[in-house]
Structure formats: C-alpha cells, structure tokens
Scaffold this motif. Structure first.
Motif, PDB file in Angstrom:
ATOM      1  N   LEU A   1     -40.767 -30.092  17.573  1.00  7.57           N
ATOM      2  CA  LEU A   1     -40.584 -31.499  17.945  1.00  7.57           C
ATOM      3  C   LEU A   1     -39.856 -31.624  19.277  1.00  7.57           C
ATOM      4  CD1 LEU A   1     -39.565 -33.233  14.613  1.00  7.57           C
ATOM      5  CD2 LEU A   1     -41.514 -33.789  16.043  1.00  7.57           C
ATOM      6  N   PHE A   2     -38.924 -30.735  19.508  1.00  4.52           N
ATOM      7  CA  PHE A   2     -38.093 -30.823  20.700  1.00  4.52           C
ATOM      8  C   PHE A   2     -38.534 -29.876  21.814  1.00  4.52           C
ATOM      9  CE2 PHE A   2     -35.363 -32.234  17.170  1.00  4.52           C
ATOM     10  CZ  PHE A   2     -35.133 -33.539  17.610  1.00  4.52           C
ATOM     11  N   GLY A   3     -39.557 -29.091  21.540  1.00  4.36           N
ATOM     12  CA  GLY A   3     -40.051 -28.155  22.544  1.00  4.36           C
ATOM     13  C   GLY A   3     -41.086 -28.796  23.453  1.00  4.36           C
ATOM     14  N   PRO A   4     -41.382 -28.133  24.549  1.00  2.55           N
ATOM     15  CA  PRO A   4     -42.392 -28.657  25.467  1.00  2.55           C
ATOM     16  C   PRO A   4     -43.795 -28.468  24.901  1.00  2.55           C
ATOM     17  CG  PRO A   4     -41.627 -26.525  26.213  1.00  2.55           C
ATOM     18  CD  PRO A   4     -40.793 -26.886  25.011  1.00  2.55           C
ATOM     19  N   GLY A   5     -44.663 -29.348  25.240  1.00  2.00           N
ATOM     20  CA  GLY A   5     -46.060 -29.207  24.858  1.00  2.00           C
ATOM     21  C   GLY A   5     -46.350 -29.658  23.440  1.00  2.00           C
ATOM     22  N   ALA A   6     -47.613 -29.656  23.125  1.00  2.00           N
ATOM     23  CA  ALA A   6     -48.094 -30.088  21.813  1.00  2.00           C
ATOM     24  C   ALA A   6     -47.918 -28.960  20.796  1.00  2.00           C
ATOM     25  CB  ALA A   6     -49.558 -30.474  21.902  1.00  2.00           C
ATOM     26  N   SER A   7     -47.829 -29.369  19.535  1.00  2.00           N
ATOM     27  CA  SER A   7     -47.702 -28.415  18.437  1.00  2.00           C
ATOM     28  C   SER A   7     -48.708 -28.786  17.352  1.00  2.00           C
ATOM     29  CB  SER A   7     -46.294 -28.450  17.869  1.00  2.00           C
ATOM     30  OG  SER A   7     -46.258 -27.833  16.599  1.00  2.00           O
ATOM     31  N   GLY A   8     -49.511 -27.807  16.964  1.00  2.00           N
ATOM     32  CA  GLY A   8     -50.489 -28.058  15.911  1.00  2.00           C
ATOM     33  C   GLY A   8     -49.845 -28.500  14.617  1.00  2.00           C
ATOM     34  N   GLY A   9     -48.710 -27.887  14.243  1.00  2.00           N
ATOM     35  CA  GLY A   9     -48.020 -28.254  13.010  1.00  2.00           C
ATOM     36  C   GLY A   9     -47.528 -29.685  13.024  1.00  2.00           C
ATOM     37  N   VAL A  10     -47.002 -30.117  14.157  1.00  2.00           N
ATOM     38  CA  VAL A  10     -46.529 -31.502  14.288  1.00  2.00           C
ATOM     39  C   VAL A  10     -47.707 -32.463  14.212  1.00  2.00           C
ATOM     40  CG1 VAL A  10     -45.413 -33.164  15.831  1.00  2.00           C
ATOM     41  CG2 VAL A  10     -44.450 -30.869  15.561  1.00  2.00           C
ATOM     42  N   GLU A  11     -48.796 -32.127  14.879  1.00  2.00           N
ATOM     43  CA  GLU A  11     -49.973 -33.004  14.867  1.00  2.00           C
ATOM     44  C   GLU A  11     -50.542 -33.149  13.453  1.00  2.00           C
ATOM     45  OE1 GLU A  11     -50.798 -34.874  17.468  1.00  2.00           O
ATOM     46  OE2 GLU A  11     -49.095 -33.918  18.448  1.00  2.00           O
ATOM     47  N   VAL A  12     -50.593 -32.064  12.703  1.00  2.00           N
ATOM     48  CA  VAL A  12     -51.078 -32.121  11.316  1.00  2.00           C
ATOM     49  C   VAL A  12     -50.148 -33.006  10.482  1.00  2.00           C
ATOM     50  CG1 VAL A  12     -51.390 -30.759   9.208  1.00  2.00           C
ATOM     51  CG2 VAL A  12     -52.333 -29.946  11.379  1.00  2.00           C
ATOM     52  N   ALA A  13     -48.848 -32.840  10.657  1.00  2.00           N
ATOM     53  CA  ALA A  13     -47.883 -33.652   9.906  1.00  2.00           C
ATOM     54  C   ALA A  13     -48.027 -35.132  10.244  1.00  2.00           C
ATOM     55  CB  ALA A  13     -46.459 -33.165  10.187  1.00  2.00           C
ATOM     56  N   LEU A  14     -48.231 -35.448  11.508  1.00  4.79           N
ATOM     57  CA  LEU A  14     -48.424 -36.852  11.902  1.00  4.79           C
ATOM     58  C   LEU A  14     -49.679 -37.431  11.250  1.00  4.79           C
ATOM     59  CD1 LEU A  14     -47.453 -36.532  15.667  1.00  4.79           C
ATOM     60  CD2 LEU A  14     -46.203 -37.861  13.930  1.00  4.79           C
ATOM     61  N   GLU A  15     -50.741 -36.646  11.178  1.00  4.28           N
ATOM     62  CA  GLU A  15     -51.977 -37.085  10.522  1.00  4.28           C
ATOM     63  C   GLU A  15     -51.747 -37.318   9.029  1.00  4.28           C
ATOM     64  OE1 GLU A  15     -55.389 -34.579  11.301  1.00  4.28           O
ATOM     65  OE2 GLU A  15     -54.829 -34.445  13.430  1.00  4.28           O
ATOM     66  N   GLN A  16     -51.013 -36.412   8.380  1.00  2.00           N
ATOM     67  CA  GLN A  16     -50.729 -36.580   6.952  1.00  2.00           C
ATOM     68  C   GLN A  16     -49.965 -37.875   6.701  1.00  2.00           C
ATOM     69  OE1 GLN A  16     -48.719 -32.752   6.491  1.00  2.00           O
ATOM     70  NE2 GLN A  16     -50.206 -32.207   4.908  1.00  2.00           N
ATOM     71  N   VAL A  17     -48.985 -38.161   7.536  1.00  2.00           N
ATOM     72  CA  VAL A  17     -48.206 -39.395   7.393  1.00  2.00           C
ATOM     73  C   VAL A  17     -49.118 -40.603   7.575  1.00  2.00           C
ATOM     74  CG1 VAL A  17     -46.421 -40.793   8.516  1.00  2.00           C
ATOM     75  CG2 VAL A  17     -45.972 -38.397   7.962  1.00  2.00           C
ATOM     76  N   ALA A  18     -49.945 -40.583   8.606  1.00  2.00           N
ATOM     77  CA  ALA A  18     -50.821 -41.719   8.899  1.00  2.00           C
ATOM     78  C   ALA A  18     -51.862 -41.947   7.808  1.00  2.00           C
ATOM     79  CB  ALA A  18     -51.507 -41.520  10.246  1.00  2.00           C
ATOM     80  N   GLU A  19     -52.266 -40.891   7.113  1.00  2.00           N
ATOM     81  CA  GLU A  19     -53.312 -41.004   6.098  1.00  2.00           C
ATOM     82  C   GLU A  19     -52.781 -41.167   4.678  1.00  2.00           C
ATOM     83  OE1 GLU A  19     -55.761 -37.578   6.732  1.00  2.00           O
ATOM     84  OE2 GLU A  19     -56.376 -38.261   8.723  1.00  2.00           O
ATOM     85  N   ALA A  20     -51.486 -41.139   4.494  1.00  2.00           N
ATOM     86  CA  ALA A  20     -50.903 -41.243   3.147  1.00  2.00           C
ATOM     87  C   ALA A  20     -51.229 -42.586   2.501  1.00  2.00           C
ATOM     88  CB  ALA A  20     -49.389 -41.074   3.227  1.00  2.00           C
ATOM     89  N   SER A  21     -51.380 -42.558   1.184  1.00  2.00           N
ATOM     90  CA  SER A  21     -51.499 -43.815   0.424  1.00  2.00           C
ATOM     91  C   SER A  21     -50.133 -44.442   0.256  1.00  2.00           C
ATOM     92  CB  SER A  21     -52.109 -43.540  -0.953  1.00  2.00           C
ATOM     93  OG  SER A  21     -53.360 -42.915  -0.823  1.00  2.00           O
ATOM     94  N   VAL A  22     -49.140 -43.598   0.004  1.00  2.00           N
ATOM     95  CA  VAL A  22     -47.747 -44.018  -0.136  1.00  2.00           C
ATOM     96  C   VAL A  22     -46.904 -42.978   0.601  1.00  2.00           C
ATOM     97  CG1 VAL A  22     -45.831 -44.440  -1.743  1.00  2.00           C
ATOM     98  CG2 VAL A  22     -48.162 -45.096  -2.381  1.00  2.00           C
ATOM     99  N   LEU A  23     -45.887 -43.465   1.324  1.00  2.00           N
ATOM    100  CA  LEU A  23     -45.031 -42.582   2.099  1.00  2.00           C
ATOM    101  C   LEU A  23     -43.588 -42.720   1.628  1.00  2.00           C
ATOM    102  CD1 LEU A  23     -44.785 -40.705   4.614  1.00  2.00           C
ATOM    103  CD2 LEU A  23     -44.480 -42.792   5.972  1.00  2.00           C
ATOM    104  N   VAL A  24     -42.962 -41.596   1.280  1.00  2.00           N
ATOM    105  CA  VAL A  24     -41.539 -41.556   0.955  1.00  2.00           C
ATOM    106  C   VAL A  24     -40.857 -40.925   2.161  1.00  2.00           C
ATOM    107  CG1 VAL A  24     -39.760 -40.616  -0.574  1.00  2.00           C
ATOM    108  CG2 VAL A  24     -41.960 -41.349  -1.521  1.00  2.00           C
ATOM    109  N   VAL A  25     -39.910 -41.652   2.768  1.00  2.00           N
ATOM    110  CA  VAL A  25     -39.233 -41.182   3.971  1.00  2.00           C
ATOM    111  C   VAL A  25     -37.763 -40.969   3.635  1.00  2.00           C
ATOM    112  CG1 VAL A  25     -38.675 -41.669   6.374  1.00  2.00           C
ATOM    113  CG2 VAL A  25     -40.859 -42.451   5.417  1.00  2.00           C
ATOM    114  N   ALA A  26     -37.306 -39.717   3.753  1.00  2.00           N
ATOM    115  CA  ALA A  26     -35.950 -39.364   3.310  1.00  2.00           C
ATOM    116  C   ALA A  26     -35.163 -38.664   4.400  1.00  2.00           C
ATOM    117  CB  ALA A  26     -36.038 -38.461   2.082  1.00  2.00           C
TER     118      ALA A  26
END
Length: 178
Positions: A52-77
């Motif tokens: 998250l804090f490094g330069p450039g894009a990260s595949g893991g971060v992008e996948v996580a962002l997609e999972q959040v955007a596609e969730a039916s329900v999101l729990v944020v802790a």
C-alpha cells in the motif's frame, strides 16, 4: 453472495481480525442467504501494508480492492487507541474510486482499549464509509478489549439490531433464532 471482512490492523492474526470474522458470522447467521453465503472472504491489510505504501501498483492490493467493490456485505474493522481507525485502513480505502461502495451495506467495527473512544465508530469510521457510498446500518460496533471474554454475547446483541437492516437492503428474510 459474499461477505468481505476488511481488517485494518497492522498486526497479522490480531484480535481485531478475530472480532471482525466473528461479527460477520453473527450477522450472517441471522440473515437467510448470508448464512449460506458462497464465501466469507477476509482481507487482512497487515499482509498488504508494504504494498500500500510502496511505489507502483500491486496485484494483491488490486485484487483486494476488487473483492471489496464486489462484496454483497462489507465488514470494516480496525483497532483504535487514539480515537480513530488506523492509517493502514485509510490508505487502503483511499485507493477506492468515488462511490465505489455505492449502495453496499457496510458494517463499521472498532476494537478499543478504552470506552472513551466508543463514539469513534460513529464519528470517524461511519462517515468514511458513507463518503464512499456505502449504506451503514445503525449502530456500528465498538468492542472494548475488556469485553472480549464475552464476545459472543456482545456480538449477538449487536447482530440482532443490524441484521434486519442488512436484510432489508439485500433482500433475504431475517431468521429468528430458536
């Protein structure tokens, strides 16, 4: 249907993670369709922090962002000791585009050491999720570390209050416990 649990604790295997997963299950058990959800996906940001804090894009971060955007329900802790959520969680959520959570039910949850911070879930985390377009049922969940030994009881009371609101938004009926 999927429930995504997003945990902003910088420590892996945290109590925040445990509370968040149990909270998702407590709500899911009370809503027809979520109890049998295809998945409860967990995004533990402790593993993604360097990316998250490094330069450039990260595949893991992008996948996580997609999972959040596609969730039916999101729990944020997140944990809180200074009156708000972690910078790690904020850095991740800042990567979402405007209205990325439009119409999505999101459940804010903070784990804290002192009751003086209990309003943080409503005053800080809820507005962040609403700014991203989420619909946030009332109340958010503030869990004191002192209450962790009776977590099942705390979660049951909270889930009884928010499950009907989530069910109304996503459509399935609320199951009444026997």
């Amino acid at each position: 249907m999927s429930v995504v649990v997003l945990v902003g604790n910088p420590r892996s295997g945290s109590r925040t993670l445990t509370v968040a997963v149990e909270a998702a299950k407590a709500v899911g058990q009370r809503i027809d369709g979520l109890a049998a959800a295809d998945s409860y996906e967990v995004i533990d940001l402790s593993a993604l922090g360097p990316h998250l804090f490094g330069p450039g894009a990260s595949g893991g971060v992008e996948v996580a962002l997609e999972q959040v955007a596609e969730a039916s329900v999101l729990v944020v802790a997140s944990p809180t000791y200074k009156g708000t959520y972690t910078g790690l969680l904020k850095a991740f959520l800042d990567r979402l585009p405007p209205n990325a959570l439009a119409g999505k039910p999101a459940l804010p949850l903070l784990v804290m050491g002192d009751a003086r911070h209990s309003l943080a879930v409503e005053v800080h985390l809820r507005p962040l999720l609403v700014e991203l377009g989420a619909t946030v049922p009332t109340p958010g969940l503030a869990v004191l570390e002192a209450d962790l030994p009776k977590l099942d009881e705390v979660l049951a009371a909270w889930a009884e209050r928010v499950a009907p609101q989530i069910a109304a938004q996503i459509g399935p009926r609320v199951d009444t416990p026997a």
